[in-house]
Design an enzyme around this catalytic site. Structure first.
Site, PDB file in Angstrom:
ATOM      1  N   CYS A   1     121.437 -40.772  52.074  1.00 44.31           N
ATOM      2  CA  CYS A   1     122.480 -41.694  52.506  1.00 44.31           C
ATOM      3  C   CYS A   1     122.466 -42.972  51.659  1.00 44.31           C
ATOM      4  CB  CYS A   1     122.282 -42.047  53.975  1.00 44.31           C
ATOM      5  SG  CYS A   1     120.761 -42.983  54.258  1.00 44.31           S
TER       6      CYS A   1
ATOM      7  N   ALA B   1     119.289 -44.883  51.757  1.00 41.86           N
ATOM      8  CA  ALA B   1     118.266 -44.249  50.918  1.00 41.86           C
ATOM      9  C   ALA B   1     118.425 -44.701  49.469  1.00 41.86           C
ATOM     10  CB  ALA B   1     118.358 -42.732  51.011  1.00 41.86           C
TER      11      ALA B   1
ATOM     12  N   ARG C   1     108.344 -41.356  48.049  1.00 43.14           N
ATOM     13  CA  ARG C   1     108.915 -41.179  46.708  1.00 43.14           C
ATOM     14  C   ARG C   1     107.838 -41.291  45.627  1.00 43.14           C
ATOM     15  NH1 ARG C   1     112.460 -45.071  44.004  1.00 43.14           N
ATOM     16  NH2 ARG C   1     113.814 -44.051  42.473  1.00 43.14           N
TER      17      ARG C   1
ATOM     18  N   HIS D   1     123.008 -47.367  45.472  1.00 43.16           N
ATOM     19  CA  HIS D   1     122.608 -47.860  44.153  1.00 43.16           C
ATOM     20  C   HIS D   1     123.510 -49.020  43.752  1.00 43.16           C
ATOM     21  CE1 HIS D   1     121.549 -43.372  43.254  1.00 43.16           C
ATOM     22  NE2 HIS D   1     120.544 -43.963  43.859  1.00 43.16           N
TER      23      HIS D   1
HETATM   24 FE1  CFM Z   1     118.133 -41.656  39.186  1.00 47.58          FE
HETATM   25 FE2  CFM Z   1     117.764 -39.372  39.862  1.00 47.58          FE
HETATM   26 FE3  CFM Z   1     118.225 -41.323  41.647  1.00 47.58          FE
HETATM   27 FE4  CFM Z   1     115.916 -41.250  40.213  1.00 47.58          FE
HETATM   28 FE5  CFM Z   1     114.624 -40.033  42.260  1.00 47.58          FE
HETATM   29 FE6  CFM Z   1     116.509 -38.195  41.887  1.00 47.58          FE
HETATM   30 FE7  CFM Z   1     116.978 -40.061  43.681  1.00 47.58          FE
HETATM   31 MO1  CFM Z   1     115.122 -38.288  44.096  1.00 47.58          MO
HETATM   32  S1  CFM Z   1     116.545 -40.304  38.475  1.00 47.58           S
HETATM   33  S2  CFM Z   1     117.192 -42.866  40.724  1.00 47.58           S
HETATM   34  S3  CFM Z   1     113.827 -41.372  40.731  1.00 47.58           S
HETATM   35  S4  CFM Z   1     119.538 -40.392  40.271  1.00 47.58           S
HETATM   36  S5  CFM Z   1     114.395 -37.994  41.960  1.00 47.58           S
HETATM   37  S6  CFM Z   1     117.569 -37.295  40.134  1.00 47.58           S
HETATM   38  S7  CFM Z   1     117.371 -38.015  43.826  1.00 47.58           S
HETATM   39  S8  CFM Z   1     114.986 -40.567  44.281  1.00 47.58           S
HETATM   40  S9  CFM Z   1     118.590 -41.477  43.813  1.00 47.58           S
END
Ligand code: CFM
Length: 541
Positions: free
Chosen positions: A55, A58, A89, A190
């Site tokens: 989500c 997250a 994580r 993000h």
């Molecule tokens: Fe970038 Fe990713 Fe992500 Fe990531 Fe991660 Fe991820 Fe994620 Mo899990 S590289 S930051 S460190 S998009 S592995 S493939 S899903 S936490 S939001």
């Protein structure tokens, strides 16, 4: 390995018409003759489907702001949201000259623990009290407050509470309205985190550029299993200074002065491209997409960076470091490569790793036959290839000479052990670079599948039909594959391993993958559904 259309049709058949129509747009079977086939991405998951996605909270708290080691991050919401985003994580942090050990809070979990009366009467007072308490007890340099779903629904004014707290305590207390339901996945989180950090932290320091050094920031690198430490090791050996990492093992103190960098490196484009673009606009810092997963990708990234500096010393040092590292790691990787060659894999990760690991698996002679992202946007699938050219005034002649030449004696033993002749070694080193690493689709083989927001049911069907040798995904999916006798590995947290980035990481990954595929354990697995008749009538069986 090309995949038959029938396998796909069969997988889609049980869906209701509307769902079938929807999911068809998220699945592409690569046909090289069609040019770039379009995939639908970054849209809502069909309700009721067991998605791999997370989500907005997250993406904001768990991914971007959580790893900042000297900030206390308070989850404003029920305890469960905080508990499940705590520690899983594996983003690592350690004390250094800038951050003492007592100012590292990653091992702790802070939450307002909203209860029913708080939902009815509002949680602002509770939050304000909690901020006072954490500041008094822990003396953090800054505090983050991340909202979860109920906070948005009851309308607590996070901004007002944090503004007052900032004035009262004299440190930044930042509010993130990252309620879980915003957007369609963690991707929205993000973006929210990027905006707040850019407005309040990055560029707020008073450091000045030192013209005699070339300074990099590493963006979109979260130090999972120690990845960014390994990347920084390589960059330091070449002679660059890394000012800040977003946000693996990062501190507010370093982040404040990230605006003095000459170049931003973007490892995970999906989670941090907003900051890369805003810094380019505000401070004129160009950015370069890089990939430190897999030897060939690392080599290309290091050479791209050297090319951007336009400096002879960096170009020479880059080649020296590559030669030194290859002499050390390639014989070991070659050993595991023999086990991996010809094997197939599925890879489903969030928004950039599926593509990064496509490279490493190619280095090991494996083919990714089904891959996809949980929440990537179309540009992540299709790729973007831009190398900025800047001429800086960096005087790299000030870099002290290190002994970074390959030492043949040191590695002789490893080479002899593997029976690697000089000719064979040179041949490994000179393998044709894989070229453009900018997007998932361009790097797929014809007939293989790309699936956006793949769900539990689809993953299970495809494992059943195609029986890959390895299944890469997250913790929610890994056990489906393992119960079917297919080894599975988490590419989010690396299970308990890492680093997987950099030269050492490529070696670790090769070892783990070879071990996973050669363990005899998978032959002994009888899935629970095949044991069902034995268990009938015995509830404790
Ligand atoms: Fe970038 Fe990713 Fe992500 Fe990531 Fe991660 Fe991820 Fe994620 Mo899990 S590289 S930051 S460190 S998009 S592995 S493939 S899903 S936490 S939001």
């Amino acid at each position: 390995m090309a995949i038959n259309q029938e396998v796909l049709d069969e997988m889609l058949l049980p869906y209701p018409d509307k769902v079938q129509k929807n999911r068809t747009k998220h699945i592409v079977r690569k046909n090289p003759e069609e040019g770039c086939q379009q995939i639908e991405a970054n849209t809502r998951t069909v309700p009721g489907i067991i998605s791999q996605r997370g989500c907005c909270y997250a993406g904001c708290k768990g991914v971007v702001v959580g790893p900042i080691k000297d900030m206390i991050t308070i989850t404003h919401g029920p305890v469960g949201c905080a508990y499940y985003s705590w520690g899983t994580r594996r983003n690592k942090a350690r004390a250094d000259d800038i951050t003492p050990p007592e100012q590292i809070y990653g091992a702790m979990c802070f939450v307002t623990d909203m209860q029913e009366p708080d939902i009815v009467f509002g949680g602002e007072k509770k939050l304000a009290k909690m901020i006072d308490e954490v500041v008094e007890m822990f003396h953090p340099r800054a505090v983050n407050v991340c909202a979860t779903c109920p906070i948005g629904l009851i309308g607590d004014d996070l901004g007002a509470v944090t503004k007052k707290a900032t004035e009262k305590h004299g440190i930044p207390v930042l509010a993130y309205n990252c309620e879980g339901y915003r957007g369609v996945s963690q991707s929205a989180g993000h973006h929210i985190a990027n905006n707040i950090l850019m407005e309040n932290v990055i560029g707020s320091g008073d450091a000045e550029k030192n013209p005699s050094e070339f300074v990099l920031n590493l963006l979109g690198e979260y130090n999972i299993g120690g990845d960014s430490w390994e990347i920084e090791r390589i960059l330091h050996d070449i002679g660059y200074r890394v000012q800040g990492v977003l946000t693996g093992d990062s501190s507010v103190e370093e982040m404040k002065n990230m605006h003095i960098a000459n170049l931003n490196l973007v490892m995970c484009h999906r989670s941090i491209n907003y900051i890369a673009e805003m810094m380019e606009e505000k401070y004129g810092i160009p950015w370069l997409k890089i990939n430190f997963i897999g030897v060939e990708a690392i080599k290309k990234s290091l050479r791209d960076i050297a090319q951007v500096t336009g400096d002879e010393t960096f170009i020479r040092r880059t080649e020296e470091v590559i030669a030194r590292e290859e002499a050390r790691v390639l014989p070991v990787i070659e050993h595991y490569r023999k086990i991996c060659t010809g094997k197939t894999a599925f890879a489903f990760v969030g928004g950039s790793r599926s593509h990064h690991y496509q490279y490493l698996l190619k280095d090991l002679g494996m083919e990714v036959v089904v891959t996809g992202y949980e929440f990537a946007h179309r540009d992540d699938y299709e790729g973007r290839s831009v190398i900025p050219t800047i001429k800086t005034d960096a005087d790299s002649k000030n870099i002290p000479e290190l002994d970074i030449k390959p030492d043949p004696e040191l590695y002789k033993e490893a080479h002899e052990h593997l029976n690697l002749t000089k000719e064979k070694f040179d041949e490994i080193c000179s393998r044709v670079p894989l070229g453009n690493y900018e997007g998932m689709y361009p790097d797929m083989n014809g007939g293989t599948l790309m699936i956006d927001d793949c769900n539990h049911y689809e993953a299970e069907q495809l494992v059943k039909e195609l029986k890959p040798d390895l299944f890469f995904a997250g913790v929610r999916d890994k056990y489906i594959a393992q119960k079917m006798g297919v080894p599975a590995k988490q590419l989010h947290s690396y299970d308990y391993s890492g680093p997987y980035a950099g030269f050492n990481g490529a070696m670790n990954f090769a070892r783990d993958v070879a071990n996973a595929m050669t363990t005899p354990a998978w032959k002994f697995i009888i899935p629970p559904w095949e044991k069902e008749s034995e268990n009938k009538g015995d509830i404790n069986a």
